[in-house]
Design a protein around this motif. Structure first.
Motif, short mmCIF file in Angstrom:
data_model
loop_
_atom_site.label_atom_id
_atom_site.label_comp_id
_atom_site.label_asym_id
_atom_site.label_seq_id
_atom_site.Cartn_x
_atom_site.Cartn_y
_atom_site.Cartn_z
N LEU A 242 0.68 -1.24 -0.07
CA LEU A 242 0.19 -0.06 0.06
C LEU A 242 0.79 1.40 -0.21
O LEU A 242 1.99 1.46 0.91
N PHE A 243 0.53 2.03 -0.90
CA PHE A 243 1.08 3.43 -1.00
C PHE A 243 0.90 4.15 0.66
O PHE A 243 -0.40 4.27 0.94
N SER A 244 1.92 4.63 1.08
CA SER A 244 1.66 5.46 2.31
C SER A 244 1.03 6.52 2.34
O SER A 244 0.58 7.05 3.47
N GLU A 245 0.82 7.13 1.22
CA GLU A 245 -0.10 8.37 1.07
C GLU A 245 -1.24 8.27 0.08
O GLU A 245 -1.88 8.99 -0.44
N ARG A 251 -3.30 3.07 6.55
CA ARG A 251 -2.88 1.95 7.27
C ARG A 251 -1.35 2.32 7.53
O ARG A 251 -0.64 2.06 8.33
N HIS A 252 -0.73 2.61 6.50
CA HIS A 252 0.81 2.90 6.38
C HIS A 252 1.35 4.19 6.21
O HIS A 252 2.43 4.28 6.05
N ARG A 253 0.32 5.08 6.73
CA ARG A 253 0.61 6.46 6.50
C ARG A 253 1.68 6.97 7.88
O ARG A 253 1.07 6.79 9.07
N PRO A 254 2.66 7.59 7.82
CA PRO A 254 3.75 7.81 8.97
C PRO A 254 2.83 8.79 9.71
O PRO A 254 2.23 9.92 9.11
N SER A 255 3.00 8.90 11.20
CA SER A 255 2.33 9.88 11.74
C SER A 255 2.81 11.30 11.84
O SER A 255 2.11 12.21 11.97
N ASN A 256 4.31 11.43 11.18
CA ASN A 256 4.64 12.59 10.98
C ASN A 256 4.85 13.30 9.75
O ASN A 256 5.53 14.02 9.41
N LEU A 257 3.83 12.41 8.81
CA LEU A 257 3.92 12.88 7.56
C LEU A 257 3.41 14.30 7.23
O LEU A 257 2.51 15.04 8.16
N PHE A 261 10.80 18.66 7.73
CA PHE A 261 11.79 17.58 7.88
C PHE A 261 12.81 17.80 9.08
O PHE A 261 13.16 17.02 9.54
N TYR A 262 13.23 19.18 9.30
CA TYR A 262 14.06 19.36 10.38
C TYR A 262 13.52 19.45 11.54
O TYR A 262 14.16 19.69 12.72
N ARG A 263 12.46 19.14 11.64
CA ARG A 263 11.51 18.95 13.10
C ARG A 263 11.20 17.35 13.09
O ARG A 263 10.03 17.07 13.48
N ARG A 264 11.83 16.57 12.49
CA ARG A 264 11.84 15.16 12.31
C ARG A 264 10.49 14.64 11.75
O ARG A 264 9.67 13.86 12.16
#
Length: 456
Positions: A242-245, A251-257, A261-264
């Motif tokens: 599954l594509f994360s976006e 289901r596979h979407r990162p919580s920090n999406l 970037f410089y804030r992790r």
């Protein structure tokens, strides 16, 4: 080391050092003059030498602009220290090239940014990777093992070189020797046992390109699908890939999406140019289960080449990123630090090229700001951005006129430039300038492209 019928320029016998680099299927030796590398197989199949001869024939007489991206076999090895063996000679990659893996993880990328490298360097690396696959697919073969350990890169130069050319696949001619690396293999290899081919390469290439410019695997499973870790991994990359976006299934979407970037944070594909966004959607939404819909390597290479002319610089962190002209002004921000884009906003030009007499068709967009140069390849017909513009003629540049609150294009070429707008007709020869504003039509001379000012 004794070689079999080496081409001109490859010495025979070839003197190699005693120290070998140990690999999975063989050992690699380096010539004492540092010009060549030699791979000797531990346990070659009986037909290995014949397959190598076919690969050599396939990639013989490549032009330099193609050979720079791959390492084709140059000659076969007959004996090493008096013993018969199976192996081949290739040119040696300079020591300044290192594994792509060292650059494309978030921590590694952040470290290289601190050393002065920019996202534009990664964009060039991605273009080089796409070019390597263009060379292979242009020969009617597939690589079958595209991932970040099979490319050596020079981040400063924006160059990438593909490894493991000795295992290429040609349907009915050269069989696959590996299925690929988990995380980069197309799902149908895991679910249906499909043999690696050009269409599975397209999936692997898309994953690697996005990993190179977003610093994450956009297909990474984030949940477990089985109590057995190995089985769970196989399902996550295969049946439940599954594509994360994905717009509906998260289901596979990162919580920090979308967090800078410089804030992790995790960079979203929506920070990319519209052309690259569309290719991403074709690869992972439309083409994930329908391989024929996946973008070709040539399409990726072209979109990455064009993207270099859509970059803007953050006034806070000095990072480069694609200027998000498709978003409302208030939502335009640096994806690395989160700083909002501020006035003066850049010019956004849509280039049009004449395809039939008097008929112009939209080609691509470019982003220009104060001090930006207008290169010949931008406005000359049938041109694409070269890998380096060091020798590319500069035909003009852009200046911001703070007193009038508008941009001006300064002509440094021989052709007359004309700007047509609601304010009138303006022209400039060498040394002169024309004002630029939204809705303006720019003509750069007979036979050249024209530009429509989308924003300015």
């Amino acid at each position: 080391m004794v070689l079999k019928d080496p081409p001109a320029g490859v010495p025979n016998p070839l003197q190699v050092g005693e120290q070998a680099k140990i690999g999975g299927e063989g050992a690699v030796y380096f010539s004492t003059d540092d010009r060549f590398a030699v791979k000797i197989y531990y346990h070659p199949r009986p037909e290995k030498e014949q397959l190598l001869q076919q690969v050599m024939k396939l990639f013989s007489n490549l032009p330099p602009e193609q050979e720079r991206f791959i390492l084709p076999p140059l000659a076969l090895v007959e004996r090493l220290d008096g013993r018969s063996c199976v192996g081949f000679v290739m040119r040696r990659v300079p020591p300044r090239y290192t594994e792509l893996l060292n650059f494309v993880m978030p921590r590694g990328a952040a470290e290289h940014f601190r050393r002065g490298r920019t996202w534009a360097d990664y964009l060039k690396i991605a273009r080089s990777i796409a070019n390597a696959v263009v060379v292979l697919h242009g020969k009617g073969c597939a690589h079958s093992d595209i991932h970040y350990r099979n490319f050596l890169v020079n981040l400063e130069a924006g160059d990438a070189i593909m490894l493991e050319i000795d295992g290429v696949v040609v349907p009915g001619f050269l069989p696959p020797q590996v299925a690929g690396m988990m995380g980069f293999m197309a799902p149908e290899i895991l679910t249906d046992g499909v043999s690696p081919n050009e269409r599975t390469d397209r999936h692997s290439l898309a994953v690697l390109i996005l990993h190179t410019i977003l610093f994450r695997n956009v297909m990474q499973p984030l949940i477990e699908y089985d109590e057995d870790p190995n089985r769970s991994e196989e399902l996550g990359w295969g049946r439940y890939a599954l594509f994360s976006e994905h717009p509906r299934d998260h289901r596979h979407r990162p919580s920090n999406l979308g967090v800078p970037f410089y804030r992790r944070g995790a960079l979203s594909y929506r920070m990319l140019t519209p052309m690259l966004q569309r290719l991403t959607e074709r690869a992972f939404l439309e083409g994930l289960r329908e391989p024929d819909k996946r973008p070709s390597a040539r399409e990726w290479e072209e979109a990455l080449a064009f993207a270099i002319d859509e970059l803007w610089g953050c006034q806070r962190c000095r990072q480069h990123f694609p200027y998000p002209y498709e978003r409302p002004l208030g939502e335009r921000a640096c994806p690395f630090c989160g700083e909002r884009c501020r006035s003066p906003y850049p010019l956004v030009l849509e280039l049009h090229e004449e395809r039939q007499h008097g008929s112009f068709f939209p080609l691509r967009r470019i982003v220009l700001g104060h001090g930006f140069k207008v290169f010949a390849d931008m406005i000359e017909s049938s041109r694409r951005p070269p890998f380096s513009r060091q020798s590319e003629p500069i035909l003009g540049h852009v200046e911001w006129d703070a007193r009038r609150g508008q941009y001006r294009l300064i002509n440094e070429g021989e052709d007359e430039w004309i700007a047509l707008s609601a304010s009138g007709r303006f022209s400039a020869r060498k040394g002169g300038s024309v004002p630029v504003q939204k809705g303006c039509l720019l003509r750069f001379g007979e036979g050249k492209r024209v530009a429509f000012v989308v924003e300015g």
